[in-house]
Design a protein around this motif. Structure first.
Motif, PDB file in Angstrom:
ATOM      1  N   CYS A  89     -63.802   5.147  21.895  1.00  0.00           N
ATOM      2  CA  CYS A  89     -63.321   6.418  21.328  1.00  0.00           C
ATOM      3  C   CYS A  89     -64.387   7.507  21.402  1.00  0.00           C
ATOM      4  CB  CYS A  89     -62.836   6.233  19.892  1.00  0.00           C
ATOM      5  SG  CYS A  89     -64.145   5.949  18.701  1.00  0.00           S
ATOM      6  N   ASN A  92     -67.283   6.069  25.771  1.00  0.00           N
ATOM      7  CA  ASN A  92     -66.680   4.989  26.552  1.00  0.00           C
ATOM      8  C   ASN A  92     -67.569   4.528  27.716  1.00  0.00           C
ATOM      9  OD1 ASN A  92     -64.753   3.096  27.176  1.00  0.00           O
ATOM     10  ND2 ASN A  92     -63.464   4.499  28.338  1.00  0.00           N
ATOM     11  N   GLU A 108     -64.509  -4.321  20.403  1.00  0.00           N
ATOM     12  CA  GLU A 108     -64.680  -3.037  19.744  1.00  0.00           C
ATOM     13  C   GLU A 108     -64.957  -3.165  18.250  1.00  0.00           C
ATOM     14  OE1 GLU A 108     -61.502  -0.643  21.297  1.00  0.00           O
ATOM     15  OE2 GLU A 108     -62.085   0.998  19.957  1.00  0.00           O
TER      16      GLU A 108
ATOM     17  N   HIS B 103     -58.448   8.957  10.585  1.00  0.00           N
ATOM     18  CA  HIS B 103     -58.318   9.082  12.043  1.00  0.00           C
ATOM     19  C   HIS B 103     -56.966   9.632  12.461  1.00  0.00           C
ATOM     20  CE1 HIS B 103     -55.842   5.388  12.602  1.00  0.00           C
ATOM     21  NE2 HIS B 103     -56.467   5.013  11.525  1.00  0.00           N
ATOM     22  N   GLU B 108     -59.850   9.674  16.285  1.00  0.00           N
ATOM     23  CA  GLU B 108     -60.656   8.475  16.131  1.00  0.00           C
ATOM     24  C   GLU B 108     -62.162   8.758  16.155  1.00  0.00           C
ATOM     25  OE1 GLU B 108     -58.817   5.632  18.729  1.00  0.00           O
ATOM     26  OE2 GLU B 108     -60.405   4.177  18.270  1.00  0.00           O
ATOM     27  N   SER B 109     -62.611   9.617  17.051  1.00  0.00           N
ATOM     28  CA  SER B 109     -64.060   9.784  17.176  1.00  0.00           C
ATOM     29  C   SER B 109     -64.627  10.521  15.976  1.00  0.00           C
ATOM     30  CB  SER B 109     -64.432  10.475  18.494  1.00  0.00           C
ATOM     31  OG  SER B 109     -63.953  11.789  18.508  1.00  0.00           O
TER      32      SER B 109
END
Lengths: 297, 297
Positions: A89, A92, A108, B103, B108-109
């Motif tokens: 996320c 990568n 992950e 999120h 997500e990040s």
């Protein structure tokens, strides 16, 4: 002294201590988590932050050994931030220092937790180790405050957000300096200065070391941006030209090749200048600044 | 005193302080990161950890205000761990306390970085705030060591790995206790005891509070497992029966409904027993243990 030999001697000293730390049957850490943490911790690297932390103690007249737990903590959080940066996320990335990244090997969710665990265990490692070494509590608290500040929303985490948030990008030169400061410089500066604070640095000496750390920290990022354009792929051990391919704002894009080189030289000279009052004791840090300016990896 | 009123009064006191903390134009935090951090911090919850931290100070004769930065730090790391738990690569939850998870709102990040930033900023918040309050450095270091230990590979992060790693699951009862200890109990115990340490707790008093925290921390998880089976969905504000659907090892599965209820009662009585030497000063914590045994949400 032959500087390169001195530097590799110091990294090797830290590396041995780190290996012992990782191999200790440490407390009640679940086996798979320990394995994932150690995988990235022992994957190599320049060990620049621990070397700086130990140098900070030495320039104030203390032995490097006395700050080893703090030096280890700096390497742990640096490693944690790389594990999280590499996640799907985020950037990568599947390779780091020529090895598969943590999430490629462990998946992950374990990679995410290994990063969290390294961030958090760093504080315990520093606290427990320093107390065991008989460090003065007041100094511990000040060193840890500097450490924490370099990591949180004003430091690494904040820089990472700024870097990926195109909306907050106004003037290109200001932006490049802000991101480099938060993502790279503050941790490099904190490494040196936390070591120095633990060895009793205060007042003018600390102010000068903070300035040295600031200049060298920015110089480090400028050199990185230059190497991404002009470096040798085999010496760097990673894919180059990535910044341009990803349309990233770098010092080279903001200042041009010559401009970035000039800025790098200026920061380096300015860093060296801060060391004048330290005389001979500043020799290692002086040589380090010069070395980082001309590094090829 | 009416305990429920007293409890909600204390949570409200913390809530007001947290709101002020979040609204402060704090330092140089990128705006989007601050927003994502505050979204989850202000999403409600029982505020049990801060209430315990303040109670730890009070039972040692100090004002709750003096440990507010530490109490805030506990709520920050608790929130950070929930943000990371909810991520797609972990439990992949889209609702928490009736609101979309971090999120889902921020991506997500940014959610990953908001969690990291809360974990790390918690240390700076505690350190900077306690120093400003004039806390004694030796006590700060001891309180922070306990805090750090509850979070890292021996605490929350380790528990999360153990919980998802079927390979390390041997005896069911041992396993359930181990996971509950690492994921839940250590942070609850540390909240109370860090507050107490900052207020000067040591020796026998601290040992008793550690035991109280251990019993109440496990009781909290047993009650959670019971509520997942027998609670009211509207009172809990979340989907129930999830443990069974996910084939999770819980206290109910390991001990049966009646066995789990008996264990909960035993832990609660044992917790209350630890408070005897504190006399009247132990009243709030005694009532809290009884309240947590019979809670419906």
């Amino acid at each position: 002294m032959d500087f390169k030999e001195e530097l590799s001697c110091r990294s090797a000293f830290f590396e041995r201590s780190l290996r012992t730390f990782c191999e200790e049957e440490r407390r009640r850490i679940p086996a798979r988590l320990r394995e994932a943490m150690n995988y990235s911790l022992l994957a190599g690297g320049k060990r620049l932050r621990p070397v700086l932390c130990m140098a900070g103690a030495e320039i104030m007249g203390e032995k490097a050994e006395s700050v080893l737990p703090m030096a280890t903590a700096f390497e742990m959080v640096h490693t944690a931030s790389l594990i999280h940066d590499d996640l799907p996320c985020m950037d990568n990335d599947s390779l780091r220092r020529g090895k598969p990244t943590n999430h490629v090997v462990y998946g992950e969710s374990l990679a995410l937790l290994a990063g969290d665990a390294l961030f958090l265990d760093a504080f315990e490692t520093a606290l427990a180790g320093l107390l065991k070494n008989g460090a003065e509590p007041q100094r511990c608290v000040r060193a840890l405050a500097l450490f924490a500040q370099a990591l949180g929303p004003e430091g690494i985490c904040g820089g990472q957000v700024l870097d990926t948030d195109r909306a907050s990008q106004t003037d290109e030169r200001d932006f490049v300096v802000d991101v480099a400061s938060m993502k790279t410089m503050v941790l490099i500066r904190a490494s040196l200065c936390a070591g120095a604070i633990l060895a009793g640095a205060d007042g003018e000496a600390l102010r000068r070391l903070m300035k040295y750390g600031e200049k060298v920290g920015l110089a480090f990022q400028i050199a990185d941006d230059l190497l991404d354009c002009t470096g040798s792929q085999s010496a760097m051990g990673k894919t180059l030209g990535k910044d341009e391919a990803q349309d990233k704002r770098t010092f080279v894009r903001a200042y041009g090749l010559d401009g970035a080189r000039a800025l790098l030289h200026e920061k380096t000279l300015n860093a060296e200048k801060q060391l004048e009052p330290f005389g001979e004791k500043g020799e290692f840090l002086r040589a380090l600044a010069a070395y980082l300016e001309h590094r090829s990896n």
